[in-house]
Design an enzyme around this catalytic site. Structure first.
Site, PDB file in Angstrom:
ATOM      1  N   ASP A 111       9.820  -6.321   0.929  1.00 54.56           N
ATOM      2  CA  ASP A 111       8.536  -6.872   1.359  1.00 54.56           C
ATOM      3  C   ASP A 111       8.791  -8.025   2.332  1.00 54.56           C
ATOM      4  OD1 ASP A 111       5.437  -6.802  -0.087  1.00 54.56           O
ATOM      5  OD2 ASP A 111       5.950  -8.495   1.215  1.00 54.56           O
ATOM      6  N   ASN A 168      -1.353  -2.029  -6.401  1.00 50.34           N
ATOM      7  CA  ASN A 168      -2.643  -2.663  -6.156  1.00 50.34           C
ATOM      8  C   ASN A 168      -3.576  -1.590  -5.596  1.00 50.34           C
ATOM      9  OD1 ASN A 168      -1.748  -5.226  -6.905  1.00 50.34           O
ATOM     10  ND2 ASN A 168      -0.965  -5.659  -4.858  1.00 50.34           N
ATOM     11  N   GLY A 193      -6.446  -6.236  -4.734  1.00 49.21           N
ATOM     12  CA  GLY A 193      -5.613  -6.985  -3.797  1.00 49.21           C
ATOM     13  C   GLY A 193      -4.845  -6.111  -2.822  1.00 49.21           C
ATOM     14  N   GLN A 194      -5.278  -4.854  -2.652  1.00 42.57           N
ATOM     15  CA  GLN A 194      -4.573  -3.966  -1.716  1.00 42.57           C
ATOM     16  C   GLN A 194      -4.906  -4.355  -0.281  1.00 42.57           C
ATOM     17  OE1 GLN A 194      -5.339   0.227  -2.283  1.00 42.57           O
ATOM     18  NE2 GLN A 194      -3.841   0.824  -0.725  1.00 42.57           N
ATOM     19  N   SER A 195      -3.863  -4.537   0.543  1.00 38.18           N
ATOM     20  CA  SER A 195      -4.084  -4.939   1.936  1.00 38.18           C
ATOM     21  C   SER A 195      -3.588  -3.902   2.932  1.00 38.18           C
ATOM     22  CB  SER A 195      -3.410  -6.290   2.206  1.00 38.18           C
ATOM     23  OG  SER A 195      -2.017  -6.201   2.008  1.00 38.18           O
ATOM     24  N   HIS A 230       1.590   2.337  -2.125  1.00 40.81           N
ATOM     25  CA  HIS A 230       2.917   1.731  -2.256  1.00 40.81           C
ATOM     26  C   HIS A 230       3.053   1.119  -3.638  1.00 40.81           C
ATOM     27  CE1 HIS A 230       0.111  -1.085  -0.371  1.00 40.81           C
ATOM     28  NE2 HIS A 230       0.730  -2.073  -1.008  1.00 40.81           N
ATOM     29  N   LEU A 231       4.234   1.287  -4.200  1.00 39.31           N
ATOM     30  CA  LEU A 231       4.563   0.724  -5.506  1.00 39.31           C
ATOM     31  C   LEU A 231       5.393  -0.532  -5.279  1.00 39.31           C
ATOM     32  CD1 LEU A 231       4.490   1.106  -8.609  1.00 39.31           C
ATOM     33  CD2 LEU A 231       6.584   2.479  -8.382  1.00 39.31           C
ATOM     34  N   HIS A 232       4.875  -1.670  -5.764  1.00 38.94           N
ATOM     35  CA  HIS A 232       5.646  -2.918  -5.682  1.00 38.94           C
ATOM     36  C   HIS A 232       6.679  -2.931  -6.813  1.00 38.94           C
ATOM     37  CE1 HIS A 232       2.858  -5.386  -3.042  1.00 38.94           C
ATOM     38  NE2 HIS A 232       2.010  -4.461  -3.438  1.00 38.94           N
TER      39      HIS A 232
HETATM   40  P1  AMP Z   1      -0.738  -4.805  -0.959  1.00 36.48           P
HETATM   41  O1  AMP Z   1      -1.381  -6.160  -0.819  1.00 36.48           O
HETATM   42  O2  AMP Z   1      -0.575  -4.331  -2.365  1.00 36.48           O
HETATM   43  O3  AMP Z   1      -1.420  -3.791  -0.056  1.00 36.48           O
HETATM   44  O4  AMP Z   1       0.746  -4.985  -0.438  1.00 36.48           O
HETATM   45  C1  AMP Z   1       1.073  -4.944   0.901  1.00 36.48           C
HETATM   46  C2  AMP Z   1       2.403  -5.632   1.047  1.00 36.48           C
HETATM   47  O5  AMP Z   1       2.968  -5.255   2.286  1.00 36.48           O
HETATM   48  C3  AMP Z   1       2.342  -7.151   1.032  1.00 36.48           C
HETATM   49  O6  AMP Z   1       3.113  -7.632  -0.061  1.00 36.48           O
HETATM   50  C4  AMP Z   1       2.918  -7.547   2.376  1.00 36.48           C
HETATM   51  O7  AMP Z   1       3.713  -8.700   2.298  1.00 36.48           O
HETATM   52  C5  AMP Z   1       3.738  -6.337   2.748  1.00 36.48           C
HETATM   53  N1  AMP Z   1       3.956  -6.100   4.169  1.00 36.48           N
HETATM   54  C6  AMP Z   1       3.028  -6.119   5.158  1.00 36.48           C
HETATM   55  N2  AMP Z   1       3.600  -5.807   6.337  1.00 36.48           N
HETATM   56  C7  AMP Z   1       4.916  -5.581   6.079  1.00 36.48           C
HETATM   57  C8  AMP Z   1       6.042  -5.220   6.891  1.00 36.48           C
HETATM   58  N3  AMP Z   1       5.929  -5.016   8.215  1.00 36.48           N
HETATM   59  N4  AMP Z   1       7.246  -5.082   6.276  1.00 36.48           N
HETATM   60  C9  AMP Z   1       7.368  -5.281   4.954  1.00 36.48           C
HETATM   61  N5  AMP Z   1       6.354  -5.614   4.143  1.00 36.48           N
HETATM   62  C10 AMP Z   1       5.141  -5.771   4.699  1.00 36.48           C
END
Ligand code: AMP
Length: 113
Positions: free
Chosen positions: A30, A86, A92-94, A99-101
């Site tokens: 990440d 998320n 909190g999904q962005s 994707h699995l954290h």
């Molecule tokens: P979520 O908020 O669950 O959608 O997680 C998205 C994650 O993607 C966040 O933890 C961000 O820090 C991560 N992220 C966004 N852009 C990148 C990138 N280019 N490379 C690696 N991680 C990223």
């Protein structure tokens, strides 16, 4: 539909610190880590979120977890770790690509914020 940032990483269009890849998924660090180890395990298929998975995706979802287990071992997370999907705004999904954290390397709080 526009490619997500994760699809661009999978397609090799932007760089990432990749720790695992196979025919079904790619795992990379990440960019904004929330723990000493913070890795995202991303299916090559661009499923937007957990809400969009189907019965046919069950083997893929299981695969993401076996990859998480193996990457956790590779990272030396011998005292535990956390896996999180998320989902949606309240979750909190962005990034709208499933994707699995995988988080570890410190004591993680519960409940999460
Ligand atoms: P979520 O908020 O669950 O959608 O997680 C998205 C994650 O993607 C966040 O933890 C961000 O820090 C991560 N992220 C966004 N852009 C990148 C990138 N280019 N490379 C690696 N991680 C990223």
């Amino acid at each position: 539909m526009a490619k997500t940032i994760f699809q661009k990483i999978i397609d090799g269009e932007i760089p990432a610190d990749i720790v695992h890849e196979d025919d079904q998924c790619v795992a990379f660090r990440d960019a904004n880590p929330q723990a000493p180890t913070h890795i995202l395990i991303v299916p090559r298929t661009p499923i937007p979120s957990l809400d969009d998975i189907t019965d046919e995706d069950e083997p893929l979802i299981g695969h993401l977890f076996t990859v998480a287990r193996d990457v956790a071992a590779d990272e030396g997370l011998d005292t535990g770790y956390r896996t999180v999907f998320n989902c949606g705004a309240d979750g909190g999904q962005s990034v709208d690509h499933l994707h699995l954290h995988l988080l570890g390397g410190r004591q993680l709080d519960w409940p999460p914020g």
